[in-house]
Design an enzyme around this catalytic site. Structure first.
Site, PDB file in Angstrom:
ATOM      1  CG  PHE A 131      19.508 -48.013  28.159  1.00 51.94           C
ATOM      2  CD1 PHE A 131      19.917 -47.374  27.002  1.00 51.94           C
ATOM      3  CD2 PHE A 131      18.315 -47.595  28.758  1.00 51.94           C
ATOM      4  CE1 PHE A 131      19.167 -46.348  26.445  1.00 51.94           C
ATOM      5  CE2 PHE A 131      17.562 -46.567  28.200  1.00 51.94           C
ATOM      6  CZ  PHE A 131      17.987 -45.946  27.041  1.00 51.94           C
ATOM      7  CG  ASP A 216      18.453 -47.847  35.879  1.00 50.43           C
ATOM      8  OD1 ASP A 216      17.225 -48.021  36.014  1.00 50.43           O
ATOM      9  OD2 ASP A 216      18.959 -47.346  34.852  1.00 50.43           O
ATOM     10  CE  LYS A 245      11.767 -48.768  29.850  1.00 45.40           C
ATOM     11  NZ  LYS A 245      13.173 -48.503  30.069  1.00 45.40           N
TER      12      LYS A 245
HETATM   13  C1  LIG Z   1      14.053 -47.360  29.973  1.00 50.98           C
HETATM   14  C2  LIG Z   1      15.199 -47.278  30.912  1.00 50.98           C
HETATM   15  C3  LIG Z   1      15.770 -46.046  31.265  1.00 50.98           C
HETATM   16  C4  LIG Z   1      15.320 -44.743  30.658  1.00 50.98           C
HETATM   17  O1  LIG Z   1      14.014 -44.428  30.974  1.00 50.98           O
HETATM   18  P1  LIG Z   1      13.245 -43.310  30.108  1.00 50.98           P
HETATM   19  O2  LIG Z   1      11.912 -43.201  30.772  1.00 50.98           O
HETATM   20  O3  LIG Z   1      13.183 -43.817  28.704  1.00 50.98           O
HETATM   21  O4  LIG Z   1      14.049 -42.072  30.206  1.00 50.98           O
HETATM   22  C5  LIG Z   1      16.807 -46.055  32.171  1.00 50.98           C
HETATM   23  N1  LIG Z   1      17.256 -47.195  32.720  1.00 50.98           N
HETATM   24  C6  LIG Z   1      16.720 -48.395  32.414  1.00 50.98           C
HETATM   25  C7  LIG Z   1      17.240 -49.617  33.079  1.00 50.98           C
HETATM   26  C8  LIG Z   1      15.686 -48.482  31.490  1.00 50.98           C
HETATM   27  O5  LIG Z   1      15.174 -49.668  31.162  1.00 50.98           O
END
Ligand SMILES: *Cc1c(COP(=O)(O)O)cnc(C)c1O
Length: 389
Positions: A131, A216, A245
């Site tokens: 994700f 990420d 986050k």
């Molecule tokens: C939450 C998340 C995102 C997206 O972040 P947003 O602030 O919701 O755009 C991308 N990568 C990972 C691993 C995430 O947990």
């Protein structure tokens, strides 16, 4: 009020309580009901609800300078860039507002680097189940089931391989490949660690092929796993890292971090009106300075180990499955029970816990959660799982 709720665009199914106040690990709804919060804004409130350091940063910076546009330097922007460069060992930092925006920037930077240094290579290898966000490109990069043919036409240039399958990654590399991109622990998928061995193997592989490793760390970064970055457990150094986050302690803040040689944006390639605004950056500095303390990270690691051990004991006692994850990002695998129903029962019992899949509950408390709060969580959880109240 209920009529007003109807005007909120329906993008997710929400339970009925309307939240009005938070403090530390606790959240209250408008009826005065109290919840122990193991969702924490979705692994966002790294220091819990309304922590003193965040309030102080907001009020001090808010009365000094809220926004001067990213066209000008400001002090918190510079300080936060320096803190993130120090923490990552990388060199260049672009501040933005959401994880998806940071990842979108990482994809653009990799493509730019490929155009410059790898004969126009643009393809990024990503993982099944991953994700990376909800913009068009980050949705295309994500390996979330059901996302393959949503919102056509799709941004192309992503090749998916199974997480942990090194042979598949090797086979997917071609002259078009510019990078491999993954989460050290797949959070949204249900807390599936990539594994330190696999991260090291990918680091070697990308170096051998002269392509980039993009991590990420939006969910795993900023102390969540007991180290400042999740990749530090594996001892690798990526070329590009994204954080989001937890870095804002609850406010919208994210960052794209890159090594000096990879950082090849030219003026005009990247930007954003709110990026690096002093107010959010000042909060980011306060959060990063708090989390980067060795004692803070040690407490995340030890409370994470405690939570894991207690969840394992409960799972053993009630006949459930494995506990996955690291630090304070954990999932409990359920057997013969629907996680969504357990999560709903927990809400009734005064506990917020997320069900990322029908067979898993995810725990992402404040990094400042106490042992007593972990114990209190387990009592409500056991009752919600149909054990003793
Ligand atoms: C939450 C998340 C995102 C997206 O972040 P947003 O602030 O919701 O755009 C991308 N990568 C990972 C691993 C995430 O947990």
């Amino acid at each position: 009020m209920n009529e007003q709720l109807d005007h909120i665009m329906k993008i997710t199914e929400r339970p009925s309580p309307v939240m009005v106040r938070g403090a530390g690990s606790w959240l209250w709804d408008r009826d005065g009901k109290r919840y122990l919060d193991f969702v924490q804004g979705w692994a966002v409130n790294s220091l819990g609800h309304s922590p003193r350091v965040v309030l102080d940063a907001l009020s001090a910076q808010g009365s000094r300078l809220i926004n001067c546009s990213p066209a000008y330097y400001n002090e918190p922007m510079a300080k936060l860039a320096g803190l993130l460069a120090d923490a990552s060992g990388l060199d260049q930092v672009f501040l933005c507002n959401s994880g998806a925006e940071a990842n979108e920037g990482a994809i653009k930077l990799a493509r730019k680097w490929g155009a410059r240094h790898r004969d126009g290579a643009y393809e990024i290898i990503t993982m099944h189940g991953s994700f990376h966000g909800r913009t068009l490109a980050t949705m295309a990069a994500s390996g979330k089931p059901g996302w393959d043919d949503i919102f056509p036409p799709k941004v192309h240039g992503f090749r998916k391989v199974p997480l942990g399958d090194l042979g598949a990654a090797v086979a997917a590399i071609s002259s078009r490949t510019v990078a491999v991109m993954l989460e050290p622990i797949q959070g949204e998928a249900g807390v599936f660690p990539a594994g330190d061995e696999y991260l090291r193997a990918l680091s070697t592989l990308t170096k051998e092929h002269g392509i980039l490793l993009i991590l990420d760390e939006i969910q795993t970064g900023i102390g969540r796993t007991g180290r400042f970055f999740g990749y530090q457990h594996a001892g690798v150094t990526p070329d590009i890292v994204t954080v989001g986050k937890g870095i804002g302690g609850g406010v919208p803040l994210a960052a794209l971090i890159a090594s000096g040689p990879v950082s090849c944006f030219e003026y005009g390639d990247q930007g954003g009106t709110f990026g690096g605004n002093p107010l959010m950056a000042a909060v980011g500095c306060a959060v990063v300075e708090t989390v980067a303390q060795p004692e803070f990270l040690e407490s995340v690691a030890s409370n994470g180990a405690y939570l894991m051990a207690r969840l394992r004991a409960l799972a053993g006692h009630l006949g459930h499955g494995d506990v996955r994850g690291r630090g304070l990002l954990l999932a409990l695998e359920l057997k013969a029970q629907d996680a969504k129903k357990v999560s709903a029962a927990a809400l009734d019992g005064g506990l917020l816990v997320n069900a990322p899949r029908p067979d898993a509950l995810r725990f992402m408390p404040a990094l400042t959660v106490s042992r007593d709060e972990i114990d209190a969580m387990l009592t409500i959880l056991e009752a919600s799982l149909g054990g003793r109240a």
